[in-house]
Write a protein that holds these residues in place. Sequence first.
Motif, PDB file in Angstrom:
ATOM      1  N   SER A   8       0.842  -1.202   0.000  1.00 30.81           N
ATOM      2  CA  SER A   8       0.000   0.000   0.000  1.00 30.81           C
ATOM      3  C   SER A   8       0.871   1.244   0.000  1.00 30.81           C
ATOM      4  O   SER A   8       2.034   1.203   0.394  1.00 30.81           O
ATOM      5  CB  SER A   8      -0.931   0.000   1.221  1.00 30.81           C
ATOM      6  OG  SER A   8      -0.209   0.295   2.398  1.00 30.81           O
ATOM      7  N   LYS A   9       0.272   2.357  -0.413  1.00 27.81           N
ATOM      8  CA  LYS A   9       1.000   3.622  -0.418  1.00 27.81           C
ATOM      9  C   LYS A   9       1.327   4.064   1.006  1.00 27.81           C
ATOM     10  O   LYS A   9       2.404   4.582   1.273  1.00 27.81           O
ATOM     11  CB  LYS A   9       0.182   4.705  -1.129  1.00 27.81           C
ATOM     12  CG  LYS A   9       0.077   4.498  -2.618  1.00 27.81           C
ATOM     13  CD  LYS A   9      -0.735   5.596  -3.263  1.00 27.81           C
ATOM     14  CE  LYS A   9      -0.829   5.349  -4.758  1.00 27.81           C
ATOM     15  NZ  LYS A   9      -1.632   6.374  -5.426  1.00 27.81           N
ATOM     16  N   LYS A  10       0.388   3.872   1.923  1.00 20.57           N
ATOM     17  CA  LYS A  10       0.565   4.327   3.298  1.00 20.57           C
ATOM     18  C   LYS A  10       1.618   3.522   4.050  1.00 20.57           C
ATOM     19  O   LYS A  10       2.443   4.072   4.764  1.00 20.57           O
ATOM     20  CB  LYS A  10      -0.772   4.245   4.038  1.00 20.57           C
ATOM     21  CG  LYS A  10      -0.703   4.710   5.482  1.00 20.57           C
ATOM     22  CD  LYS A  10      -2.066   4.645   6.147  1.00 20.57           C
ATOM     23  CE  LYS A  10      -1.996   5.095   7.591  1.00 20.57           C
ATOM     24  NZ  LYS A  10      -3.287   5.053   8.255  1.00 20.57           N
ATOM     25  N   TRP A  11       1.600   2.183   3.912  1.00 22.15           N
ATOM     26  CA  TRP A  11       2.457   1.306   4.709  1.00 22.15           C
ATOM     27  C   TRP A  11       3.590   0.672   3.905  1.00 22.15           C
ATOM     28  O   TRP A  11       4.466   0.037   4.478  1.00 22.15           O
ATOM     29  CB  TRP A  11       1.623   0.187   5.331  1.00 22.15           C
ATOM     30  CG  TRP A  11       0.563   0.663   6.261  1.00 22.15           C
ATOM     31  CD1 TRP A  11      -0.689   1.126   5.926  1.00 22.15           C
ATOM     32  CD2 TRP A  11       0.616   0.734   7.678  1.00 22.15           C
ATOM     33  NE1 TRP A  11      -1.400   1.472   7.034  1.00 22.15           N
ATOM     34  CE2 TRP A  11      -0.622   1.237   8.130  1.00 22.15           C
ATOM     35  CE3 TRP A  11       1.595   0.416   8.609  1.00 22.15           C
ATOM     36  CZ2 TRP A  11      -0.897   1.426   9.473  1.00 22.15           C
ATOM     37  CZ3 TRP A  11       1.305   0.597   9.949  1.00 22.15           C
ATOM     38  CH2 TRP A  11       0.075   1.112  10.376  1.00 22.15           C
TER      39      TRP A  11
END
Length: 138
Positions: free
Chosen positions: A78-81
């Motif tokens: 994911s982009k966040k993690w």
Amino acid sequence: MQNVVQAAGLLIFTRSRPRSFLLLKHKNRWDLPKGHAEPGEELIETALRETHEETGIPSSEMTIDPSFQYQMQYSVSSKKWGDYLKSVTYFLAFVPKPCEIALTEHIGYSWLPWPTGRIQTQTIDPLLEAVKHHWEKT
């Protein structure tokens, strides 16, 4: 070594007959109420908090089966993690009967009859199979 992110959720069944269980609908798949654990939070606390946030069902309206836990792990990007291994622990909960759900992160929901056929082979089906075996033992 891959980063591991802890998450927890609930599989909610009704006590009323015929027995049914709750599924939440994303755009292209079914899901269960779950989410990432906050620092210092016990996994059961995560499961109850996330369920309340995603469904509106308060913990005071649910009963937890203390003898059931199911854990699964899978890779996520994911982009966040970034890239990580997600470790999800599911607990078994009961509500008296099907109730209205206050959706916050999903587009729909359904109370499906138990037992049911195949839903999602990677996540939901193995969990339902574990519940079936758990109930056969008790």
